[in-house]
Write a protein that holds these residues in place. Structure first.
Motif, PDB file in Angstrom:
ATOM      1  N   SER A  55       0.819  -1.220   0.000  1.00 22.94           N
ATOM      2  CA  SER A  55       0.000   0.000   0.000  1.00 22.94           C
ATOM      3  C   SER A  55       0.853   1.271   0.000  1.00 22.94           C
ATOM      4  O   SER A  55       0.313   2.379   0.107  1.00 22.94           O
ATOM      5  CB  SER A  55      -0.923   0.003   1.225  1.00 22.94           C
ATOM      6  OG  SER A  55      -0.167   0.028   2.440  1.00 22.94           O
ATOM      7  N   TYR A  56       2.171   1.119  -0.128  1.00 21.18           N
ATOM      8  CA  TYR A  56       3.076   2.270  -0.087  1.00 21.18           C
ATOM      9  C   TYR A  56       2.893   3.090  -1.373  1.00 21.18           C
ATOM     10  O   TYR A  56       3.285   2.674  -2.458  1.00 21.18           O
ATOM     11  CB  TYR A  56       4.522   1.794   0.041  1.00 21.18           C
ATOM     12  CG  TYR A  56       5.523   2.901   0.272  1.00 21.18           C
ATOM     13  CD1 TYR A  56       6.009   3.164   1.546  1.00 21.18           C
ATOM     14  CD2 TYR A  56       5.988   3.683  -0.782  1.00 21.18           C
ATOM     15  CE1 TYR A  56       6.931   4.179   1.769  1.00 21.18           C
ATOM     16  CE2 TYR A  56       6.907   4.699  -0.567  1.00 21.18           C
ATOM     17  CZ  TYR A  56       7.369   4.940   0.710  1.00 21.18           C
ATOM     18  OH  TYR A  56       8.289   5.947   0.919  1.00 21.18           O
ATOM     19  N   ALA A  57       2.287   4.268  -1.237  1.00 20.84           N
ATOM     20  CA  ALA A  57       1.940   5.073  -2.408  1.00 20.84           C
ATOM     21  C   ALA A  57       2.992   6.119  -2.745  1.00 20.84           C
ATOM     22  O   ALA A  57       3.056   6.612  -3.878  1.00 20.84           O
ATOM     23  CB  ALA A  57       0.597   5.749  -2.185  1.00 20.84           C
ATOM     24  N   GLY A  58       3.816   6.496  -1.778  1.00 17.22           N
ATOM     25  CA  GLY A  58       4.839   7.492  -2.043  1.00 17.22           C
ATOM     26  C   GLY A  58       4.311   8.919  -1.993  1.00 17.22           C
ATOM     27  O   GLY A  58       3.104   9.164  -1.924  1.00 17.22           O
ATOM     28  N   ALA A  59       5.255   9.853  -2.045  1.00 16.10           N
ATOM     29  CA  ALA A  59       4.904  11.280  -1.977  1.00 16.10           C
ATOM     30  C   ALA A  59       5.318  11.977  -3.262  1.00 16.10           C
ATOM     31  O   ALA A  59       5.761  13.132  -3.251  1.00 16.10           O
ATOM     32  CB  ALA A  59       5.581  11.926  -0.767  1.00 16.10           C
ATOM     33  N   ASP A  60       5.152  11.307  -4.391  1.00 15.90           N
ATOM     34  CA  ASP A  60       5.662  11.830  -5.668  1.00 15.90           C
ATOM     35  C   ASP A  60       5.102  13.205  -6.011  1.00 15.90           C
ATOM     36  O   ASP A  60       5.851  14.120  -6.380  1.00 15.90           O
ATOM     37  CB  ASP A  60       5.326  10.851  -6.798  1.00 15.90           C
ATOM     38  CG  ASP A  60       6.029   9.514  -6.629  1.00 15.90           C
ATOM     39  OD1 ASP A  60       6.883   9.411  -5.740  1.00 15.90           O
ATOM     40  OD2 ASP A  60       5.714   8.575  -7.382  1.00 15.90           O
ATOM     41  N   ASP A 141      11.207  -7.997  -1.795  1.00 15.20           N
ATOM     42  CA  ASP A 141      12.147  -7.362  -2.718  1.00 15.20           C
ATOM     43  C   ASP A 141      11.530  -7.146  -4.093  1.00 15.20           C
ATOM     44  O   ASP A 141      11.836  -6.162  -4.771  1.00 15.20           O
ATOM     45  CB  ASP A 141      13.420  -8.202  -2.824  1.00 15.20           C
ATOM     46  CG  ASP A 141      14.319  -8.052  -1.603  1.00 15.20           C
ATOM     47  OD1 ASP A 141      14.055  -7.172  -0.764  1.00 15.20           O
ATOM     48  OD2 ASP A 141      15.291  -8.820  -1.488  1.00 15.20           O
ATOM     49  N   ASP A 142      10.660  -8.046  -4.514  1.00 12.67           N
ATOM     50  CA  ASP A 142       9.978  -7.865  -5.787  1.00 12.67           C
ATOM     51  C   ASP A 142       9.090  -6.625  -5.735  1.00 12.67           C
ATOM     52  O   ASP A 142       9.051  -5.820  -6.677  1.00 12.67           O
ATOM     53  CB  ASP A 142       9.138  -9.110  -6.101  1.00 12.67           C
ATOM     54  CG  ASP A 142       8.655  -9.130  -7.546  1.00 12.67           C
ATOM     55  OD1 ASP A 142       9.340  -8.570  -8.415  1.00 12.67           O
ATOM     56  OD2 ASP A 142       7.584  -9.720  -7.804  1.00 12.67           O
ATOM     57  N   LEU A 143       8.379  -6.445  -4.629  1.00 12.21           N
ATOM     58  CA  LEU A 143       7.539  -5.254  -4.464  1.00 12.21           C
ATOM     59  C   LEU A 143       8.396  -3.991  -4.394  1.00 12.21           C
ATOM     60  O   LEU A 143       8.047  -2.959  -4.977  1.00 12.21           O
ATOM     61  CB  LEU A 143       6.699  -5.376  -3.184  1.00 12.21           C
ATOM     62  CG  LEU A 143       5.555  -6.386  -3.210  1.00 12.21           C
ATOM     63  CD1 LEU A 143       5.003  -6.597  -1.802  1.00 12.21           C
ATOM     64  CD2 LEU A 143       4.454  -5.918  -4.151  1.00 12.21           C
ATOM     65  N   SER A 146       9.665  -2.785  -7.763  1.00 12.09           N
ATOM     66  CA  SER A 146       8.640  -2.241  -8.653  1.00 12.09           C
ATOM     67  C   SER A 146       8.062  -0.920  -8.149  1.00 12.09           C
ATOM     68  O   SER A 146       7.104  -0.408  -8.727  1.00 12.09           O
ATOM     69  CB  SER A 146       7.508  -3.264  -8.831  1.00 12.09           C
ATOM     70  OG  SER A 146       6.868  -3.520  -7.602  1.00 12.09           O
ATOM     71  N   ASN A 147       8.653  -0.364  -7.094  1.00 13.24           N
ATOM     72  CA  ASN A 147       8.133   0.879  -6.514  1.00 13.24           C
ATOM     73  C   ASN A 147       9.251   1.918  -6.404  1.00 13.24           C
ATOM     74  O   ASN A 147       9.905   2.030  -5.367  1.00 13.24           O
ATOM     75  CB  ASN A 147       7.531   0.603  -5.133  1.00 13.24           C
ATOM     76  CG  ASN A 147       6.693   1.766  -4.629  1.00 13.24           C
ATOM     77  OD1 ASN A 147       6.881   2.902  -5.068  1.00 13.24           O
ATOM     78  ND2 ASN A 147       5.794   1.504  -3.700  1.00 13.24           N
ATOM     79  N   PRO A 148       9.471   2.687  -7.471  1.00 11.96           N
ATOM     80  CA  PRO A 148      10.547   3.694  -7.439  1.00 11.96           C
ATOM     81  C   PRO A 148      10.320   4.805  -6.419  1.00 11.96           C
ATOM     82  O   PRO A 148      11.257   5.526  -6.070  1.00 11.96           O
ATOM     83  CB  PRO A 148      10.551   4.251  -8.861  1.00 11.96           C
ATOM     84  CG  PRO A 148       9.181   3.972  -9.393  1.00 11.96           C
ATOM     85  CD  PRO A 148       8.756   2.680  -8.757  1.00 11.96           C
ATOM     86  N   SER A 149       9.097   4.944  -5.920  1.00 13.09           N
ATOM     87  CA  SER A 149       8.813   6.004  -4.945  1.00 13.09           C
ATOM     88  C   SER A 149       9.639   5.822  -3.678  1.00 13.09           C
ATOM     89  O   SER A 149       9.954   6.805  -2.991  1.00 13.09           O
ATOM     90  CB  SER A 149       7.327   6.015  -4.583  1.00 13.09           C
ATOM     91  OG  SER A 149       6.543   6.385  -5.683  1.00 13.09           O
ATOM     92  N   PRO A 192      18.957  -3.297  -5.193  1.00 10.97           N
ATOM     93  CA  PRO A 192      17.658  -3.637  -5.786  1.00 10.97           C
ATOM     94  C   PRO A 192      16.867  -4.620  -4.922  1.00 10.97           C
ATOM     95  O   PRO A 192      15.649  -4.520  -4.828  1.00 10.97           O
ATOM     96  CB  PRO A 192      18.032  -4.269  -7.135  1.00 10.97           C
ATOM     97  CG  PRO A 192      19.410  -3.774  -7.437  1.00 10.97           C
ATOM     98  CD  PRO A 192      20.066  -3.593  -6.106  1.00 10.97           C
ATOM     99  N   THR A 193      17.580  -5.573  -4.311  1.00  4.64           N
ATOM    100  CA  THR A 193      16.937  -6.586  -3.453  1.00  4.64           C
ATOM    101  C   THR A 193      17.574  -6.531  -2.066  1.00  4.64           C
ATOM    102  O   THR A 193      18.391  -7.375  -1.705  1.00  4.64           O
ATOM    103  CB  THR A 193      17.096  -7.982  -4.065  1.00  4.64           C
ATOM    104  OG1 THR A 193      18.490  -8.237  -4.324  1.00  4.64           O
ATOM    105  CG2 THR A 193      16.337  -8.098  -5.383  1.00  4.64           C
TER     106      THR A 193
END
Length: 324
Positions: A55-60, A141-143, A146-149, A192-193
């Protein structure tokens, strides 16, 4: 409880036949209980950690607005207020990796101190916990990848904190993690992982520090688990014993995890043509046997987090099978 019935040797290669580890129902014996209870305290947190990461949406958007309006105190405050709770969450993830790093040697000691095949058969609940750690690690690590935020949020936090300190704007008072913690977290999230690296390093350290346990015990434990998972996936009569369809994916993740750990610990690694413990070709093939939306992530783990894949001793066929 499942029955780990035998591990046969054919042509010098250890492979699993009629092997079943009951990843769904294994319960601890009295012998396993002390270690099991310690590890359970940590593993019980894993579901919540994964939910928070998913659910980590980030603050982009807030960060973009702050960068686009550098002279606007309002936008700067909004970005800072948005990113600080996220950095607290990233600190929780980082701390959890340290918790896993602490309990992993307990499981390795229990499973590798004596004959590893006999230990896996007798201590299936601990084998299940070891598998659950690897499943969590690869999923986390896969998640994360896939989440650059995650990287963007933390980089913005550090830049802003540094600027606040330089401007004497009370940065230290407003910091949600200390500068020392931020430095360690920065190194952690740069990978990355990150948790897979933590676990790989912990396994390597376990082998180096426990001279009384032959290294072959650890590598045999890892290669046996790889064979067990592969066999349970590829033999329909064994996979049919699973009640939860997600257990197939669980076995795939665990198989990839133990192959990666083996590759870091073993002198020639998991891919060498001289290796007679892991059937790497068959292992790659079984990843594609069942519909798996996370297939590419597992293949990427083998491509990019192993140690010996690009060695000259790796057969060209194996490299071709893993070619991106």
């Amino acid at each position: 409880m499942g029955n780990l019935m035998q591990v046969l040797k054919k042509d010098g290669r250890r492979c699993g036949e009629d092997i079943f580890l009951d990843f769904e129902n294994a319960q601890p014996t009295e012998e396993e209980r002390p270690v099991y209870d310690q590890v359970k305290v940590v593993l019980d947190q894993s579901v919540g950690i994964l939910e928070d990461l998913e659910s980590y949406a980030g603050a982009d958007e807030a960060i973009r607005n702050a960068i686009a309006n550098p002279n606007s105190d309002e936008h700067q405050h909004m970005a800072w207020d948005a990113v600080c709770p996220l950095v607290k969450k990233l600190k929780e993830f980082y701390d959890y990796s340290s918790d896993l790093e602490e309990v992993l040697p307990l499981l390795l000691q229990a499973l590798c101190a004596e004959d590893p095949v006999a230990s896996l058969e007798r201590k299936q609940a601990l084998a299940k916990q070891f598998a659950e750690i690897l499943h969590f690690v690869l999923k986390f690590d896969d998640l994360k990848m896939s989440n650059p935020s995650i990287q963007n949020d933390f980089s913005y936090y550090r830049r802003t904190l540094s600027r606040m300190k330089m401007n004497n704007a009370g940065g230290e008072d407003q910091a949600v993690v200390t500068n020392e913690e931020a430095n360690r977290m920065s190194l952690f999230y740069a990978y990355p992982t990150p948790i897979l690296k933590t676990i790989s390093d912990a396994t390597t350290k376990f082998v180096a520090e426990n001279k009384d346990i032959p290294i072959d015990n650890t590598t045999d434990c890892l290669s046996t688990m790889a064979a067990v998972c592969r066999t349970m996936i590829e033999q329909p009569e064994l996979s049919a014993r699973f009640h939860n369809p997600e257990t197939i994916l669980f076995c795939q993740r665990v198989m990839v995890g133990v192959i990666i750990l083996y590759d870091h610990v073993h002198l020639i690694g998991a891919f060498s043509k001289k290796n007679n413990s892991i059937d790497i070709r068959a292992s790659i093939k079984v990843l594609k046997l069942h519909d798996n939306p996370h297939l590419e992530g597992l293949l990427n783990a083998l491509r990019y987090t192993t140690k010996h894949l690009n060695d000259e001793s790796t057969p060209k066929e194996v490299k071709k099978m893993l070619a991106a």
